[in-house]
Write a protein that holds these residues in place. Structure first.
Motif, PDB file in Angstrom:
ATOM      1  N   LYS A  10      41.092  27.056  36.042  1.00 54.39           N
ATOM      2  CA  LYS A  10      40.050  28.185  36.299  1.00 54.39           C
ATOM      3  C   LYS A  10      40.746  29.377  35.459  1.00 54.39           C
ATOM      4  CE  LYS A  10      38.992  26.572  40.713  1.00 54.39           C
ATOM      5  NZ  LYS A  10      38.894  26.898  42.227  1.00 54.39           N
ATOM      6  N   GLU A  11      39.677  30.358  35.061  1.00 57.21           N
ATOM      7  CA  GLU A  11      39.979  31.578  34.601  1.00 57.21           C
ATOM      8  C   GLU A  11      40.241  32.647  35.439  1.00 57.21           C
ATOM      9  OE1 GLU A  11      38.232  34.689  31.144  1.00 57.21           O
ATOM     10  OE2 GLU A  11      37.733  32.572  30.929  1.00 57.21           O
ATOM     11  N   TYR A  12      41.205  33.378  35.600  1.00 54.80           N
ATOM     12  CA  TYR A  12      41.234  34.311  36.685  1.00 54.80           C
ATOM     13  C   TYR A  12      41.282  35.650  36.056  1.00 54.80           C
ATOM     14  CZ  TYR A  12      43.195  30.581  39.776  1.00 54.80           C
ATOM     15  OH  TYR A  12      42.884  29.653  40.253  1.00 54.80           O
ATOM     16  N   LYS A  13      40.474  36.789  36.659  1.00 57.25           N
ATOM     17  CA  LYS A  13      40.339  38.046  36.364  1.00 57.25           C
ATOM     18  C   LYS A  13      40.747  38.928  37.251  1.00 57.25           C
ATOM     19  CE  LYS A  13      36.016  36.670  33.637  1.00 57.25           C
ATOM     20  NZ  LYS A  13      34.860  36.537  33.487  1.00 57.25           N
ATOM     21  N   HIS A  14      41.253  39.950  36.491  1.00 58.13           N
ATOM     22  CA  HIS A  14      41.868  40.978  37.809  1.00 58.13           C
ATOM     23  C   HIS A  14      40.704  41.924  38.253  1.00 58.13           C
ATOM     24  CE1 HIS A  14      46.138  40.822  36.866  1.00 58.13           C
ATOM     25  NE2 HIS A  14      45.876  40.434  35.723  1.00 58.13           N
ATOM     26  N   LEU A  15      40.868  42.444  39.259  1.00 57.24           N
ATOM     27  CA  LEU A  15      39.651  43.238  39.768  1.00 57.24           C
ATOM     28  C   LEU A  15      39.662  44.758  39.150  1.00 57.24           C
ATOM     29  CD1 LEU A  15      40.127  42.751  43.804  1.00 57.24           C
ATOM     30  CD2 LEU A  15      38.252  41.698  42.297  1.00 57.24           C
ATOM     31  N   ASN A  16      38.531  45.128  38.783  1.00 54.64           N
ATOM     32  CA  ASN A  16      38.629  46.362  38.072  1.00 54.64           C
ATOM     33  C   ASN A  16      38.479  47.559  39.187  1.00 54.64           C
ATOM     34  OD1 ASN A  16      35.704  46.938  38.619  1.00 54.64           O
ATOM     35  ND2 ASN A  16      35.310  45.459  36.741  1.00 54.64           N
ATOM     36  N   LEU A  17      38.533  48.833  38.609  1.00 56.44           N
ATOM     37  CA  LEU A  17      38.226  49.881  39.562  1.00 56.44           C
ATOM     38  C   LEU A  17      37.152  50.108  40.442  1.00 56.44           C
ATOM     39  CD1 LEU A  17      39.759  52.378  40.903  1.00 56.44           C
ATOM     40  CD2 LEU A  17      38.988  53.664  39.246  1.00 56.44           C
ATOM     41  N   VAL A  18      35.958  49.766  39.630  1.00 62.35           N
ATOM     42  CA  VAL A  18      34.857  49.614  40.394  1.00 62.35           C
ATOM     43  C   VAL A  18      34.645  48.461  41.711  1.00 62.35           C
ATOM     44  CG1 VAL A  18      32.392  49.111  40.294  1.00 62.35           C
ATOM     45  CG2 VAL A  18      33.367  50.531  38.315  1.00 62.35           C
ATOM     46  N   GLN A  19      35.183  47.451  41.248  1.00 56.86           N
ATOM     47  CA  GLN A  19      35.299  46.446  42.380  1.00 56.86           C
ATOM     48  C   GLN A  19      36.143  46.973  43.443  1.00 56.86           C
ATOM     49  OE1 GLN A  19      36.338  43.357  39.500  1.00 56.86           O
ATOM     50  NE2 GLN A  19      34.975  41.691  40.418  1.00 56.86           N
ATOM     51  N   ARG A  20      37.095  47.448  43.157  1.00 56.12           N
ATOM     52  CA  ARG A  20      38.311  48.111  44.279  1.00 56.12           C
ATOM     53  C   ARG A  20      37.418  49.079  44.999  1.00 56.12           C
ATOM     54  NH1 ARG A  20      42.678  47.004  40.080  1.00 56.12           N
ATOM     55  NH2 ARG A  20      43.646  44.945  41.175  1.00 56.12           N
ATOM     56  N   SER A  21      36.854  49.958  44.178  1.00 56.88           N
ATOM     57  CA  SER A  21      36.068  51.140  45.086  1.00 56.88           C
ATOM     58  C   SER A  21      34.984  50.423  45.928  1.00 56.88           C
ATOM     59  CB  SER A  21      35.480  51.977  43.962  1.00 56.88           C
ATOM     60  OG  SER A  21      36.270  52.619  43.201  1.00 56.88           O
ATOM     61  N   VAL A  22      34.478  49.511  45.498  1.00 57.27           N
ATOM     62  CA  VAL A  22      33.192  48.796  46.388  1.00 57.27           C
ATOM     63  C   VAL A  22      34.081  48.150  47.523  1.00 57.27           C
ATOM     64  CG1 VAL A  22      31.770  46.842  46.559  1.00 57.27           C
ATOM     65  CG2 VAL A  22      31.758  48.358  44.507  1.00 57.27           C
ATOM     66  N   ILE A  23      35.044  47.355  47.476  1.00 56.11           N
ATOM     67  CA  ILE A  23      35.864  47.064  48.476  1.00 56.11           C
ATOM     68  C   ILE A  23      36.271  48.036  49.444  1.00 56.11           C
ATOM     69  CG2 ILE A  23      38.102  45.717  48.918  1.00 56.11           C
ATOM     70  CD1 ILE A  23      37.708  44.207  46.532  1.00 56.11           C
TER      71      ILE A  23
ATOM     72  N   ILE B 262      32.025  46.594  56.984  1.00 57.49           N
ATOM     73  CA  ILE B 262      31.414  45.374  56.466  1.00 57.49           C
ATOM     74  C   ILE B 262      32.468  44.036  56.513  1.00 57.49           C
ATOM     75  CG2 ILE B 262      30.050  44.169  54.453  1.00 57.49           C
ATOM     76  CD1 ILE B 262      28.600  46.655  55.776  1.00 57.49           C
ATOM     77  N   LYS B 263      31.977  42.846  56.972  1.00 58.36           N
ATOM     78  CA  LYS B 263      32.782  41.497  56.730  1.00 58.36           C
ATOM     79  C   LYS B 263      33.189  41.215  55.497  1.00 58.36           C
ATOM     80  CE  LYS B 263      30.520  39.605  60.554  1.00 58.36           C
ATOM     81  NZ  LYS B 263      29.690  38.255  61.009  1.00 58.36           N
ATOM     82  N   GLN B 264      34.564  40.719  55.163  1.00 55.19           N
ATOM     83  CA  GLN B 264      35.177  40.408  53.917  1.00 55.19           C
ATOM     84  C   GLN B 264      34.176  39.629  52.942  1.00 55.19           C
ATOM     85  OE1 GLN B 264      39.113  39.147  54.194  1.00 55.19           O
ATOM     86  NE2 GLN B 264      40.031  40.745  55.525  1.00 55.19           N
ATOM     87  N   LYS B 265      33.643  38.548  53.894  1.00 56.92           N
ATOM     88  CA  LYS B 265      32.663  37.629  53.058  1.00 56.92           C
ATOM     89  C   LYS B 265      31.549  38.457  52.436  1.00 56.92           C
ATOM     90  CE  LYS B 265      29.605  34.515  54.966  1.00 56.92           C
ATOM     91  NZ  LYS B 265      28.973  33.643  56.123  1.00 56.92           N
ATOM     92  N   ASP B 266      30.926  39.418  52.949  1.00 53.44           N
ATOM     93  CA  ASP B 266      29.872  40.095  52.472  1.00 53.44           C
ATOM     94  C   ASP B 266      30.350  41.285  51.368  1.00 53.44           C
ATOM     95  OD1 ASP B 266      27.989  38.993  54.127  1.00 53.44           O
ATOM     96  OD2 ASP B 266      28.324  40.271  55.752  1.00 53.44           O
TER      97      ASP B 266
ATOM     98  N   TYR C 233      29.031  41.644  47.374  1.00 50.00           N
ATOM     99  CA  TYR C 233      28.664  42.827  46.617  1.00 50.00           C
ATOM    100  C   TYR C 233      29.932  42.848  45.342  1.00 50.00           C
ATOM    101  CZ  TYR C 233      25.445  44.326  50.148  1.00 50.00           C
ATOM    102  OH  TYR C 233      24.660  44.389  50.815  1.00 50.00           O
ATOM    103  N   ALA C 234      31.156  42.663  45.562  1.00 54.95           N
ATOM    104  CA  ALA C 234      32.092  42.812  44.596  1.00 54.95           C
ATOM    105  C   ALA C 234      32.089  41.676  43.469  1.00 54.95           C
ATOM    106  CB  ALA C 234      33.544  42.933  45.070  1.00 54.95           C
ATOM    107  N   GLU C 235      31.349  40.880  43.714  1.00 57.22           N
ATOM    108  CA  GLU C 235      31.233  39.766  42.935  1.00 57.22           C
ATOM    109  C   GLU C 235      32.410  39.034  42.740  1.00 57.22           C
ATOM    110  OE1 GLU C 235      29.448  41.240  39.129  1.00 57.22           O
ATOM    111  OE2 GLU C 235      27.388  41.387  40.517  1.00 57.22           O
TER     112      GLU C 235
ATOM    113  N   LYS D 193      45.855  51.561  55.730  1.00 58.17           N
ATOM    114  CA  LYS D 193      44.676  51.530  55.280  1.00 58.17           C
ATOM    115  C   LYS D 193      44.563  51.152  53.734  1.00 58.17           C
ATOM    116  CE  LYS D 193      42.881  54.763  58.508  1.00 58.17           C
ATOM    117  NZ  LYS D 193      41.662  55.756  58.695  1.00 58.17           N
ATOM    118  N   TYR D 194      43.362  50.366  53.225  1.00 54.14           N
ATOM    119  CA  TYR D 194      43.339  49.909  51.983  1.00 54.14           C
ATOM    120  C   TYR D 194      42.974  51.212  51.133  1.00 54.14           C
ATOM    121  CZ  TYR D 194      41.413  47.846  47.850  1.00 54.14           C
ATOM    122  OH  TYR D 194      41.384  47.602  46.387  1.00 54.14           O
TER     123      TYR D 194
END
Length: 60
Positions: free
Chosen positions: A4-17, A25-29, A33-35, A54-55
């Motif tokens: 499997k190819e693993y990718k790091h989360l980018n700043l946009v994904q981290r901001s969404v999280i 919002i639940k982690q599953k949801d 959104y963060a794909e 806190k995150y």
């Protein structure tokens, strides 16, 4: 067998999280959104906490 190819989360994904977690919002949801995988969200939230528990996307 392929790996499997693993990718790091980018700043946009981290901001969404961060924003969705703060909204309750639940982690599953959040993963939708963060794909990314829900387990990725779980690991991200546990690994990148501030001293107050806190995150923070900037900690990552």
């Amino acid at each position: 067998m392929t790996m499997k190819e693993y990718k790091h989360l980018n700043l946009v994904q981290r901001s969404v999280i961060s924003a969705l977690k703060a909204s309750g919002i639940k982690q599953k949801d959040i993963a939708l959104y963060a794909e990314c995988n829900p387990s990725t969200v779980s690991r991200e939230l546990s690994r990148n906490k501030t001293k107050t528990g806190k995150y923070s996307p900037k900690v990552a």
